[in-house]
Scaffold this motif. Structure first.
Motif, short mmCIF file in Angstrom:
data_model
loop_
_atom_site.label_atom_id
_atom_site.label_comp_id
_atom_site.label_asym_id
_atom_site.label_seq_id
_atom_site.Cartn_x
_atom_site.Cartn_y
_atom_site.Cartn_z
N ASP A 154 10.38 39.26 68.22
CA ASP A 154 10.20 40.71 68.41
C ASP A 154 10.40 41.13 69.86
N ASP A 155 10.58 40.14 70.73
CA ASP A 155 10.86 40.42 72.15
C ASP A 155 12.37 40.38 72.34
N THR A 156 13.05 41.41 71.83
CA THR A 156 14.51 41.38 71.78
C THR A 156 15.12 42.77 72.01
N LEU A 157 16.39 42.76 72.42
CA LEU A 157 17.18 43.98 72.58
C LEU A 157 18.52 43.78 71.90
N HIS A 158 18.98 44.78 71.14
CA HIS A 158 20.31 44.75 70.53
C HIS A 158 21.15 45.86 71.14
#
Length: 397
Positions: A193-197
């Motif tokens: 959940d510690d992500t960037l798209h």
């Protein structure tokens, strides 16, 4: 003598010397419990791996192109065209671009956030859902817009009033947040959940390179993995003239390989644990030999009253089998108890949801082996008892 009568005498004999019987059963109890826990641990690890790989997509083919040049290369358009040419194999395709660097939100720097450039179908491919906003769209890649979709951890930590419409900084570039992903893991730092798209075209530009080397193909049917891999392999081999210039990886094949290796390890460990069953069987044989010596006069009296060899033998074989079977039942109860305890320890210490899951097959196998070992190792003492001369047995003190 009937089997029921022999069984009744066996229970009476076991209850008559509880401490000795319990010590006799100890090897069987430990062996059965160990086999159940080990197989349960293997099942738990396999289930955990399966769930983990499903979250990554077991229907995904990951393509990594390592060999590029001015004369031999594949473009994003080529890969989209390949997917479109085989609608019977591929549901969709998305380029994937890993972006290194730092992410800043206000004065905070996110050191562990993963940044990935993707296509508009990537969320569907991975089964991601949105809690708010929208996902990356075709026009975002077409115009290389600076927009992004964030994981639930980022919204929870840095945008408690809502992340959509807010901005953040990636490698000195300002990006506007257009969507937030549903929680996938635990909404913690370093989690999924510690992500960037980002749009893959924007991510590629951010890296200062027009080349994209990684692609994800979503298969319609995991059973066609071999054919789906072959189509991509043939296409890229035709372009590069060598299979060493690229790599096609199937998550389902990796999962199958890891499951096979894990099953092999579990079988070996279970076989080692089963040694205690053999030790327990030797203990049963030893105590039954002692029992024959202690009950020599009883055997002589029974023979004098007309008991035949098969009656004496069946009595001692049933007694040995009953002792072993009771030990097996206690081992099953102990195995389930230890499995529950092991699950709690794993959850507490490792902070993971993996559960130790004993299988019915393993329980039945362990019980069957324990009972069989009792009968097998009880045969020799039973045979000795059956061959006693009734006159010598009556004279025995």
């Amino acid at each position: 003598m009937s089997v029921l009568k022999s069984f009744s005498l066996a229970i009476k004999s076991i209850l008559g010397s509880k401490a000795r019987s319990m010590l006799t059963m100890l090897g069987i109890i430990i062996g059965v419990a160990a086999v159940i826990v080990i197989v349960g641990l293997g099942n738990g690890m396999e289930n955990y791996m399966t769930d983990s790989f499903k979250s990554m997509g077991t229907n995904i083919l990951a393509v990594s192109v390592t060999g590029r040049g001015s004369s031999r290369s594949v473009s994003v358009e080529d890969m989209f065209e390949l997917a479109d040419e085989h609608p019977e194999l591929y549901a969709t395709m998305s380029p994937t671009v890993s972006v290194g660097g730092s992410t800043k939100i206000g004065s905070e720097t996110l050191s562990y956030t993963s940044i990935t450039g993707v296509g508009e179908d990537y969320a569907d491919m991975r089964g991601y859902k949105l809690s708010s906003g929208r996902y990356i769209e075709y026009v975002d890649n077409l115009k290389r817009t600076k927009v992004c979709v964030v994981g639930s951890y980022i919204e929870r930590e840095f945008f408690p009033t809502g992340a959509v419409g807010q901005t953040l900084n990636i490698n000195g570039n300002t990006f506007r947040i257009v969507g937030v992903l549903d929680e996938q893991d635990s909404s913690e730092e370093r989690s999924s959940d510690d992500t960037l798209h980002l749009p893959f075209a924007t991510a590629s530009k951010l890296l200062g390179s027009g080349n994209i080397s990684s692609y994800s193909f979503a298969m319609l049917d995991e059973n066609n993995v071999a054919k789906a891999k072959a189509v991509i392999t043939d296409k890229l081999t035709e372009v590069f003239g060598s299979t060493s210039a690229f790599r096609v990886t199937s998550m389902s094949e990796i999962l199958d390989t890891m499951s096979s290796m894990l099953n092999m390890v579990v079988v070996i460990l279970a076989a080692i644990a089963s040694i205690s069953l053999v030790v327990g069987g030797i203990g049963i044989m030893n105590i039954m030999l002692v029992s024959v010596s202690e009950r020599t006069r009883e055997i002589g009296i029974r023979k004098a009253l007309g008991a035949k060899r098969r009656h004496i033998m069946s009595q001692f074989v049933i007694e040995a089998g009953t002792t072993s079977a009771i030990g097996g039942i206690l081992g099953i109860l102990g195995g389930y108890g230890l499995s529950v305890l092991a699950t709690q320890l794993i959850v507490t210490i490792l902070e993971t949801d993996m559960a130790v899951s004993p299988s019915t097959g393993a329980v039945l196998m362990a019980f069957g082996i324990s009972a069989g070992i009792g009968v097998l190792f009880g045969y020799l003492p039973a045979r000795k008892a059956a061959r006693l001369n009734p006159i010598d047995a009556l004279r025995y003190e």
